[in-house]
Scaffold this motif. Structure first.
Motif, PDB file in Angstrom:
ATOM      1  N   GLN A  64       0.850  -1.191   0.000  1.00 29.73           N
ATOM      2  CA  GLN A  64       0.000   0.000   0.000  1.00 29.73           C
ATOM      3  C   GLN A  64       0.883   1.238   0.000  1.00 29.73           C
ATOM      4  O   GLN A  64       1.881   1.301   0.698  1.00 29.73           O
ATOM      5  N   VAL A  65       0.510   2.218  -0.765  1.00 31.76           N
ATOM      6  CA  VAL A  65       1.228   3.486  -0.800  1.00 31.76           C
ATOM      7  C   VAL A  65       0.202   4.600  -0.921  1.00 31.76           C
ATOM      8  O   VAL A  65      -0.805   4.465  -1.600  1.00 31.76           O
ATOM      9  N   GLN A  66       0.463   5.684  -0.218  1.00 34.87           N
ATOM     10  CA  GLN A  66      -0.384   6.863  -0.307  1.00 34.87           C
ATOM     11  C   GLN A  66       0.379   7.957  -1.020  1.00 34.87           C
ATOM     12  O   GLN A  66       1.578   8.164  -0.752  1.00 34.87           O
ATOM     13  N   ALA A 123       5.211  10.189  -1.627  1.00 41.18           N
ATOM     14  CA  ALA A 123       4.649   8.870  -1.358  1.00 41.18           C
ATOM     15  C   ALA A 123       5.004   8.404   0.042  1.00 41.18           C
ATOM     16  O   ALA A 123       6.100   8.661   0.536  1.00 41.18           O
ATOM     17  N   TYR A 157       8.050   0.866  -7.273  1.00 40.44           N
ATOM     18  CA  TYR A 157       6.928   1.219  -8.134  1.00 40.44           C
ATOM     19  C   TYR A 157       7.386   1.981  -9.372  1.00 40.44           C
ATOM     20  O   TYR A 157       8.262   2.852  -9.277  1.00 40.44           O
ATOM     21  N   ALA A 198       0.415   8.492  -9.925  1.00 39.85           N
ATOM     22  CA  ALA A 198      -0.069   7.143  -9.724  1.00 39.85           C
ATOM     23  C   ALA A 198       1.108   6.184  -9.626  1.00 39.85           C
ATOM     24  O   ALA A 198       2.179   6.448 -10.175  1.00 39.85           O
ATOM     25  N   ASP A 239       2.389   2.124 -10.049  1.00 40.37           N
ATOM     26  CA  ASP A 239       2.147   0.836 -10.688  1.00 40.37           C
ATOM     27  C   ASP A 239       3.040  -0.189 -10.012  1.00 40.37           C
ATOM     28  O   ASP A 239       4.264  -0.068 -10.059  1.00 40.37           O
ATOM     29  N   SER A 240       2.419  -1.197  -9.409  1.00 41.49           N
ATOM     30  CA  SER A 240       3.185  -2.188  -8.644  1.00 41.49           C
ATOM     31  C   SER A 240       3.573  -3.412  -9.461  1.00 41.49           C
ATOM     32  O   SER A 240       4.091  -4.385  -8.905  1.00 41.49           O
ATOM     33  N   TYR A 280      -2.477   1.160 -13.106  1.00 36.85           N
ATOM     34  CA  TYR A 280      -1.937   1.817 -11.919  1.00 36.85           C
ATOM     35  C   TYR A 280      -2.807   1.492 -10.704  1.00 36.85           C
ATOM     36  O   TYR A 280      -4.035   1.545 -10.759  1.00 36.85           O
ATOM     37  N   ASP A 281      -2.136   1.130  -9.622  1.00 39.70           N
ATOM     38  CA  ASP A 281      -2.828   0.610  -8.449  1.00 39.70           C
ATOM     39  C   ASP A 281      -3.202   1.676  -7.420  1.00 39.70           C
ATOM     40  O   ASP A 281      -4.171   1.525  -6.680  1.00 39.70           O
ATOM     41  N   PHE A 282      -2.419   2.718  -7.341  1.00 37.91           N
ATOM     42  CA  PHE A 282      -2.617   3.740  -6.315  1.00 37.91           C
ATOM     43  C   PHE A 282      -2.582   5.112  -6.966  1.00 37.91           C
ATOM     44  O   PHE A 282      -1.756   5.366  -7.848  1.00 37.91           O
ATOM     45  N   TRP A 283      -3.451   6.001  -6.445  1.00 37.62           N
ATOM     46  CA  TRP A 283      -3.604   7.332  -7.029  1.00 37.62           C
ATOM     47  C   TRP A 283      -3.615   8.393  -5.943  1.00 37.62           C
ATOM     48  O   TRP A 283      -4.106   8.160  -4.834  1.00 37.62           O
TER      49      TRP A 283
END
Length: 125
Positions: free
Chosen positions: A1-3, A24, A32, A96, A98-99, A112-115
């Motif tokens: 998880q990343v914010q 991040a 990422y 964003a 991408d993992s 992309y997994d996190f935004w």
């Protein structure tokens, strides 16, 4: 998880420059591929640029030669330097993460997994 938290947007005139930052959280930022996307009013979100984990960048044709993406893995931050801004660059800009294990990079929003929440950029003529 990343914010992800973007900053640096604003109102500028055509021809000006801006540098966007995306900070991040988490210890795995360097793993990422990071991308920048943008969404103008009434339009779909579109790819701007990505940077792979160590090196390697790719740009949309519309920004090639004007925008530069970079990252500082020690600071968990990715940047988008935007020069020679045009009114058509007006949009909300999102970073964003991408993992994907291969880390080849993608121009597809769905990869992309996190935004982040986005930062507004307005370029006046």
């Amino acid at each position: 998880q990343v914010q992800l938290v973007e900053s640096g947007g604003g109102l500028v005139q055509a021809g000006d420059s801006l540098r966007l930052s995306c900070a991040a959280s988490g210890r795995t930022f360097s793993s990422y591929t990071m991308g920048w996307f943008r969404q103008a009013p009434g339009k779909e979100r579109e790819f701007v640029a990505y940077i792979r984990r160590i090196h390697g960048t790719y740009y949309a044709d519309s920004v090639k030669g004007r925008f530069t993406i970079s990252r500082d893995n020690a600071k968990n931050t990715v940047y988008l330097q935007m020069n020679s801004l045009k009114p058509e660059d007006t949009a909300v800009y999102y970073c964003a993460a991408d993992s994907a294990v291969l880390g080849l990079g993608s121009t597809d929003v769905g990869d992309y997994d996190f935004w982040g929440q986005g930062t507004h950029v307005t370029v006046s003529a």
